[in-house]
Design a protein around this motif. Structure first.
Motif, short mmCIF file in Angstrom:
data_model
loop_
_atom_site.label_atom_id
_atom_site.label_comp_id
_atom_site.label_asym_id
_atom_site.label_seq_id
_atom_site.Cartn_x
_atom_site.Cartn_y
_atom_site.Cartn_z
N ASN A 1 1.02 -1.17 0.03
CA ASN A 1 0.23 0.18 0.00
C ASN A 1 0.83 1.23 0.03
O ASN A 1 0.51 2.29 -0.74
CB ASN A 1 -1.03 -0.25 1.14
N VAL A 2 1.84 1.14 0.76
CA VAL A 2 2.81 2.54 0.85
C VAL A 2 3.33 2.62 -0.53
O VAL A 2 3.34 3.93 -1.02
CB VAL A 2 3.95 2.05 1.90
N TYR A 3 3.79 1.65 -1.46
CA TYR A 3 4.21 1.94 -2.61
C TYR A 3 3.36 2.30 -3.55
O TYR A 3 3.62 3.12 -4.35
CB TYR A 3 4.81 0.48 -2.93
N LEU A 4 2.02 1.57 -3.73
CA LEU A 4 1.27 2.10 -4.77
C LEU A 4 0.56 3.43 -4.39
O LEU A 4 0.23 3.95 -5.38
CB LEU A 4 -0.07 0.82 -4.43
N LEU A 5 0.49 3.58 -3.20
CA LEU A 5 -0.21 5.26 -2.92
C LEU A 5 0.87 6.06 -2.78
O LEU A 5 0.45 7.31 -2.47
CB LEU A 5 -0.97 4.87 -1.41
N ASP A 6 2.11 5.83 -3.05
CA ASP A 6 3.17 6.57 -3.28
C ASP A 6 3.19 7.55 -1.96
O ASP A 6 3.33 8.67 -1.81
CB ASP A 6 3.09 7.67 -4.48
N ILE A 7 3.28 6.84 -0.85
CA ILE A 7 3.64 7.78 0.48
C ILE A 7 5.02 7.53 1.14
O ILE A 7 5.82 6.32 0.75
CB ILE A 7 2.93 6.80 1.61
N SER A 8 5.58 8.53 1.08
CA SER A 8 6.97 8.51 1.63
C SER A 8 7.47 7.88 3.07
O SER A 8 6.50 8.11 3.82
CB SER A 8 7.68 9.81 1.51
N PRO A 9 8.45 7.24 3.16
CA PRO A 9 8.80 6.50 4.44
C PRO A 9 8.89 7.77 5.54
O PRO A 9 8.53 7.38 6.59
CB PRO A 9 9.87 5.72 4.07
N GLU A 10 9.53 8.85 5.00
CA GLU A 10 9.28 9.82 6.19
C GLU A 10 7.96 10.30 6.88
O GLU A 10 8.05 10.27 8.05
CB GLU A 10 10.19 11.28 5.50
N GLU A 11 7.32 10.29 5.88
CA GLU A 11 5.75 10.48 6.26
C GLU A 11 5.22 9.46 7.33
O GLU A 11 4.62 9.85 8.47
CB GLU A 11 5.01 10.86 5.16
N ILE A 12 5.47 8.30 6.87
CA ILE A 12 5.11 7.13 7.89
C ILE A 12 5.58 7.33 9.42
O ILE A 12 5.06 7.37 10.47
CB ILE A 12 5.68 5.72 7.43
#
Lengths: 133, 133
Positions: free
Chosen positions: A99-110
């Motif tokens: 999901n993180v990859y497909l939704l293009d969410i940055s690890p920093e944001e996580i």
DNA sequence: TGTAGTGTCATATTATACTATGACACTAGT
DNA sequence: ACTAGTGTCATAGTATAATATGACACTACA
């Protein structure tokens, strides 16, 4: 108690009990609520709670004393933790990363969200007492 | 196809279709497999696939041309992404963080695993061709 | 105008989770 | 001995997901 509709209720109850064990609210050798009491408290059927306890007993996390009730196993904490970690690694992690990859969410944001999560859920709040219930 | 037992099959199929849309394998206005074909390919019942398509249609991700088949909506990519992000934020994130906290896993370790995940699942592999199937 | 491919609808069956209820045996404490 | 609290067992009912089949209407194309 509010339940998600994407997981069996008896497993969510088992997770709830497991969480109390992991957090140390229910230490080793301590008696946990009777199937009837927990059924009333969580507003579900007695049989559903029994299914949860059977499941936790099969993990070795709790054990039964005839006529008395269920108790947290001496190594209950470890048993719960081992089971959750296994499930986490084998199932949850892959879906989460996908999901993180497909939704293009940055690890920093996580990471930022995680700090907020800890503060919101597990930070001691000085003004409150008796958080248990 | 292998299905997890903790989520309805028709929702897992919907997620599979959605993933193909998000990855660009099935672009806007392209015809997606017929309910019969996909049922055979995934080894499930025709009705189950129909339920998945009904669900995706209700999201506005795909639409139907009478007598022809289902097609990816012009904004299908956005619709799928919006739905998955909503679910991710509202449900998955809290459970994930809760596990990370209870299992005492460091954020650094998560980051490291994520890099491995990307490499293993989405890195172009020079030696292989025709990854689609 | 057939005909193959499409979605759609209806019905029945199976499996599982959850609920509802009653009955029983064991244990502790009076 | 009685009683309250415990888990256990059995039975039945409801709801939902998934399967299995058959039938029908629409569309494109030879």
């Amino acid at each position: 108690m509010k339940f998600r509709d994407n997981e069996a209720i008896y497993l969510q109850i088992a997770a709830y009990v497991g969480q109390n064990i992991l957090l140390g609210k229910w230490p080793a050798e301590q008696k946990i609520p009777s199937v009837r009491d927990l059924a009333i408290e969580l507003e579900v059927n007695l049989n559903t709670v029994m299914r949860s306890y059977e499941f936790l007993e099969s993990l070795g996390a709790i054990y039964n004393k005839r006529g008395i009730g269920f108790f947290v196993s001496p190594d209950g904490h470890e048993k719960v933790k081992a089971f959750r970690k296994e499930k986490f690694i084998q199932q949850d992690l892959h879906d989460f990363f996908n999901n993180v990859y497909l939704l293009d969410i940055s690890p920093e944001e996580i990471l930022k969200w995680y700090q907020q999560f800890k503060k919101a859920n597990y930070e001691p709040k000085p003004g409150k007492k008796n958080e248990n219930k």
